[in-house]
Design a protein around this motif. Structure first.
Motif, PDB file in Angstrom:
ATOM      1  N   GLU A 155      41.235  40.905  45.889  1.00  0.00           N
ATOM      2  CA  GLU A 155      41.243  40.891  44.588  1.00  0.00           C
ATOM      3  C   GLU A 155      41.305  41.180  43.260  1.00  0.00           C
ATOM      4  OE1 GLU A 155      37.085  43.689  42.898  1.00  0.00           O
ATOM      5  OE2 GLU A 155      37.395  43.312  45.283  1.00  0.00           O
ATOM      6  N   VAL A 156      42.628  42.050  43.014  1.00  0.00           N
ATOM      7  CA  VAL A 156      43.282  42.351  42.214  1.00  0.00           C
ATOM      8  C   VAL A 156      44.294  41.356  41.688  1.00  0.00           C
ATOM      9  CG1 VAL A 156      44.779  43.547  41.176  1.00  0.00           C
ATOM     10  CG2 VAL A 156      43.173  45.017  42.331  1.00  0.00           C
ATOM     11  N   GLY A 179      43.400  35.769  36.263  1.00  0.00           N
ATOM     12  CA  GLY A 179      42.005  34.750  35.825  1.00  0.00           C
ATOM     13  C   GLY A 179      40.105  34.886  36.069  1.00  0.00           C
ATOM     14  N   GLY A 180      39.885  35.149  37.217  1.00  0.00           N
ATOM     15  CA  GLY A 180      39.300  35.003  38.751  1.00  0.00           C
ATOM     16  C   GLY A 180      38.152  35.448  37.976  1.00  0.00           C
ATOM     17  N   SER A 181      36.520  35.126  38.409  1.00  0.00           N
ATOM     18  CA  SER A 181      35.713  35.876  37.558  1.00  0.00           C
ATOM     19  C   SER A 181      35.005  36.349  39.476  1.00  0.00           C
ATOM     20  CB  SER A 181      34.597  34.901  37.642  1.00  0.00           C
ATOM     21  OG  SER A 181      33.883  34.042  38.221  1.00  0.00           O
ATOM     22  N   ASN A 182      34.075  37.401  38.828  1.00  0.00           N
ATOM     23  CA  ASN A 182      33.135  37.787  40.083  1.00  0.00           C
ATOM     24  C   ASN A 182      33.267  36.335  40.616  1.00  0.00           C
ATOM     25  OD1 ASN A 182      33.621  40.669  40.016  1.00  0.00           O
ATOM     26  ND2 ASN A 182      31.513  41.112  39.211  1.00  0.00           N
ATOM     27  N   GLY A 183      32.220  35.671  40.431  1.00  0.00           N
ATOM     28  CA  GLY A 183      31.446  34.401  41.281  1.00  0.00           C
ATOM     29  C   GLY A 183      32.653  34.075  42.291  1.00  0.00           C
ATOM     30  N   GLY A 184      33.195  33.402  41.248  1.00  0.00           N
ATOM     31  CA  GLY A 184      35.055  32.862  41.533  1.00  0.00           C
ATOM     32  C   GLY A 184      35.748  33.405  43.417  1.00  0.00           C
ATOM     33  N   GLY A 196      33.629  35.709  45.266  1.00  0.00           N
ATOM     34  CA  GLY A 196      33.087  35.897  45.799  1.00  0.00           C
ATOM     35  C   GLY A 196      33.084  34.742  46.690  1.00  0.00           C
ATOM     36  N   VAL A 197      33.765  33.280  46.011  1.00  0.00           N
ATOM     37  CA  VAL A 197      32.835  32.577  47.364  1.00  0.00           C
ATOM     38  C   VAL A 197      34.693  32.463  47.962  1.00  0.00           C
ATOM     39  CG1 VAL A 197      34.256  29.343  46.849  1.00  0.00           C
ATOM     40  CG2 VAL A 197      32.658  30.747  45.224  1.00  0.00           C
ATOM     41  N   LYS A 198      35.701  32.856  47.181  1.00  0.00           N
ATOM     42  CA  LYS A 198      36.808  32.963  48.797  1.00  0.00           C
ATOM     43  C   LYS A 198      36.822  33.776  49.203  1.00  0.00           C
ATOM     44  CE  LYS A 198      40.465  30.767  44.979  1.00  0.00           C
ATOM     45  NZ  LYS A 198      39.793  30.060  44.373  1.00  0.00           N
ATOM     46  N   MET A 199      36.324  35.636  48.804  1.00  0.00           N
ATOM     47  CA  MET A 199      36.459  36.347  49.977  1.00  0.00           C
ATOM     48  C   MET A 199      35.018  35.696  50.719  1.00  0.00           C
ATOM     49  SD  MET A 199      37.802  39.113  49.429  1.00  0.00           S
ATOM     50  CE  MET A 199      38.807  39.774  48.175  1.00  0.00           C
ATOM     51  N   ARG A 200      33.840  35.156  50.936  1.00  0.00           N
ATOM     52  CA  ARG A 200      33.270  34.738  51.876  1.00  0.00           C
ATOM     53  C   ARG A 200      33.586  33.994  52.270  1.00  0.00           C
ATOM     54  NH1 ARG A 200      29.671  35.977  47.403  1.00  0.00           N
ATOM     55  NH2 ARG A 200      29.783  33.855  46.408  1.00  0.00           N
ATOM     56  N   ALA A 201      34.475  32.994  52.098  1.00  0.00           N
ATOM     57  CA  ALA A 201      34.935  31.907  52.920  1.00  0.00           C
ATOM     58  C   ALA A 201      36.058  32.459  54.602  1.00  0.00           C
ATOM     59  CB  ALA A 201      35.541  30.905  51.688  1.00  0.00           C
ATOM     60  N   LYS A 226      33.068  45.848  50.605  1.00  0.00           N
ATOM     61  CA  LYS A 226      31.294  44.462  50.029  1.00  0.00           C
ATOM     62  C   LYS A 226      31.663  44.326  48.726  1.00  0.00           C
ATOM     63  CE  LYS A 226      29.273  48.119  52.530  1.00  0.00           C
ATOM     64  NZ  LYS A 226      28.795  47.473  53.275  1.00  0.00           N
ATOM     65  N   ILE A 227      31.830  42.874  49.868  1.00  0.00           N
ATOM     66  CA  ILE A 227      31.765  41.180  48.943  1.00  0.00           C
ATOM     67  C   ILE A 227      30.017  41.243  47.775  1.00  0.00           C
ATOM     68  CG2 ILE A 227      31.283  38.921  48.631  1.00  0.00           C
ATOM     69  CD1 ILE A 227      32.544  38.569  51.960  1.00  0.00           C
ATOM     70  N   SER A 228      28.630  41.804  48.327  1.00  0.00           N
ATOM     71  CA  SER A 228      27.583  42.161  47.335  1.00  0.00           C
ATOM     72  C   SER A 228      27.843  42.445  45.993  1.00  0.00           C
ATOM     73  CB  SER A 228      26.750  43.088  48.068  1.00  0.00           C
ATOM     74  OG  SER A 228      27.341  44.538  48.257  1.00  0.00           O
ATOM     75  N   LYS A 229      29.530  43.492  46.292  1.00  0.00           N
ATOM     76  CA  LYS A 229      29.712  43.749  44.640  1.00  0.00           C
ATOM     77  C   LYS A 229      29.718  42.851  43.513  1.00  0.00           C
ATOM     78  CE  LYS A 229      34.440  44.698  45.508  1.00  0.00           C
ATOM     79  NZ  LYS A 229      36.105  45.956  45.441  1.00  0.00           N
ATOM     80  N   LEU A 230      30.443  41.488  44.503  1.00  0.00           N
ATOM     81  CA  LEU A 230      31.089  40.508  42.872  1.00  0.00           C
ATOM     82  C   LEU A 230      30.000  39.971  42.730  1.00  0.00           C
ATOM     83  CD1 LEU A 230      33.877  39.728  45.576  1.00  0.00           C
ATOM     84  CD2 LEU A 230      33.568  40.479  43.756  1.00  0.00           C
ATOM     85  N   LYS A 231      28.650  39.922  41.881  1.00  0.00           N
ATOM     86  CA  LYS A 231      27.615  39.575  41.071  1.00  0.00           C
ATOM     87  C   LYS A 231      28.169  38.978  40.308  1.00  0.00           C
ATOM     88  CE  LYS A 231      24.173  42.429  43.802  1.00  0.00           C
ATOM     89  NZ  LYS A 231      23.453  43.417  43.335  1.00  0.00           N
TER      90      LYS A 231
END
Length: 402
Positions: A158-159, A165-170, A172-177, A202-207
């Motif tokens: 994540e770091v 330049g990653g955002s929470n949304g982007g 989150g997509v990778k972590m869910r995959a 927790k992926i849910s924090k990446l809102k």
């Protein structure tokens, strides 16, 4: 009688190494099982199925391979003692349930991506390819095992993404995959549930905040008032966006595939590709105007919109066409935002957010909006609408025209 041996798979990775696999042959049928070990041909004894002594840690690695071979032979012996005429699939299932977390993440991922492509889930395959490539770049090696994917690994990844330049949304997509891959590995008996790292991470924090992309009804009306802009691309982009907005946020992939056979006198019938939820959309006057336009100026195919031009695209061609046309569409929407004097640009997905936002502003209740958008639970809709009030009105979509 079955035979077992180790061999190098005919697939070279970027570092010049090849995956080591367990090959079992029975009745002239072959099964290949990934092991999470790799070797360069110069370090591999193909006849003996072991590492040559010129490979560092060859003794340790060969000992690990011997344990695997012993486990495989014990499974064969167990089948023999029980008088079971096993299949190669039964052997693989039993072998995997007794395995540990030394299985290669990337090799298993390649198998899953191939399965996705074979089942024509090209969007999922693309996301998984991009995520796999990103993790390889972060880790710096192809030799990643499931046992190494722990909370520490995920936090460091994540770091790495944020630093680039990653955002929470982007992110989150990778972590869910990655989480989905891990779940498949558990379900198939590849790894143990006790090692699951996503309980503590927790992926849910990446809102992300969807309202950054939602337009007001005033902004929608500004787009509607745009006259012929002297460009087919811009005119199409305007039509696509308004059509999506008034059809409850139909996404680009579904619009792209929409055919005249999906249209009756008063309704549009289609199934959303992403969720498999079926919709019956009332044809409001703005939708009818757009349909009439493409009856006159369309591409004279079975497709409503001039995005696809033939029926025989392969899944890869279809995915590439979607990516190209969606990119152009989003470029054109940025141009339209400037023409309308809007203080922020937006993308195709803003139509879906805007539909929900505008209905809420007009007083439609969250549960009605949720059903109209095909959400499977109310929480998804509430994430769109958490800052607005709540009143019930009838004829939810028609209030957009008032």
């Amino acid at each position: 009688m079955a035979s077992i041996k180790f061999k190098l798979k005919n697939k070279e990775y970027a570092n010049g190494e090849y995956p080591i696999v367990l090959q079992i042959i029975k009745n002239r049928k072959t099964k290949i099982i990934s092991l999470g070990f790799f070797a360069q041909p110069k370090n591999w004894d193909s006849k003996g199925g072991s590492f040559k002594s010129n490979r560092s840690n060859a003794v340790v690695l060969n000992a690990a391979l011997e344990k695997i071979k012993l486990r495989a032979h014990l499974i064969l012996l167990e089948f023999e003692e029980e008088g079971v005429n096993f299949t190669l699939k039964e052997f693989e299932d039993k072998f995997r349930t007794t395995s540990n977390e030394s299985i290669s993440v990337f090799e298993f991922w390649d198998e899953i991506i191939t399965e996705m492509e074979n089942s024509k889930r090209m969007g999922n395959a693309r996301v998984n390819k991009e995520t796999s490539k990103s993790i390889k770049k972060f880790y710096g090696s192809d030799e990643l095992t499931f046992g190494q994917v722990n909370v520490y690994f995920l936090e460091k990844y994540e770091v790495f993404l944020r630093k680039n330049g990653g955002s929470n949304g982007g992110i989150g997509v990778k972590m869910r995959a990655l989480r989905a891959l891990y779940n498949i590995a558990i379900r198939r008996g590849l790894i143990k549930k006790s090692k699951y790292p996503f309980i503590d991470y927790k992926i849910s924090k990446l809102k992300s905040n969807p309202f950054k992309r939602a337009l007001s009804m005033d902004a929608i009306k500004k787009i509607e008032r745009l006259e012929d802009m002297g460009s087919n691309r811009l005119n199409n982009a305007k039509n696509y966006f308004l059509f999506s907005f008034y059809t409850r946020g139909m996404n680009f992939a579904d619009m792209m595939s929409l055919k005249w056979t999906n249209v009756s006198e008063n309704n549009i019938y289609y199934t959303r590709a992403k969720t498999k939820v079926s919709f019956v959309i009332k044809i409001l006057p703005p939708i009818r105007d757009i349909l009439e336009y493409y009856k006159l100026y369309g591409n004279q195919t079975n497709y409503i919109f001039p995005i696809l031009f033939r029926e025989d695209y392969t899944p890869n061609q279809l995915q590439n066409r979607k990516k190209k046309m969606l990119s152009e569409y989003n470029q054109d929407l940025r141009h339209i935002a400037r023409l309308c004097g809007l203080d922020k640009s937006f993308t195709s997905y803003a139509a879906r957010h805007s539909f929900a936002n505008c209905l809420k502003q007009k007083g439609v209740s969250t549960d009605i909006i949720s059903e109209s958008m095909g959400h499977q639970n109310l929480g998804v809709t509430q994430a769109y609408l958490k800052t607005l009030g709540n009143t019930i009105l009838d004829n939810a979509c028609e209030v957009l025209l008032e």
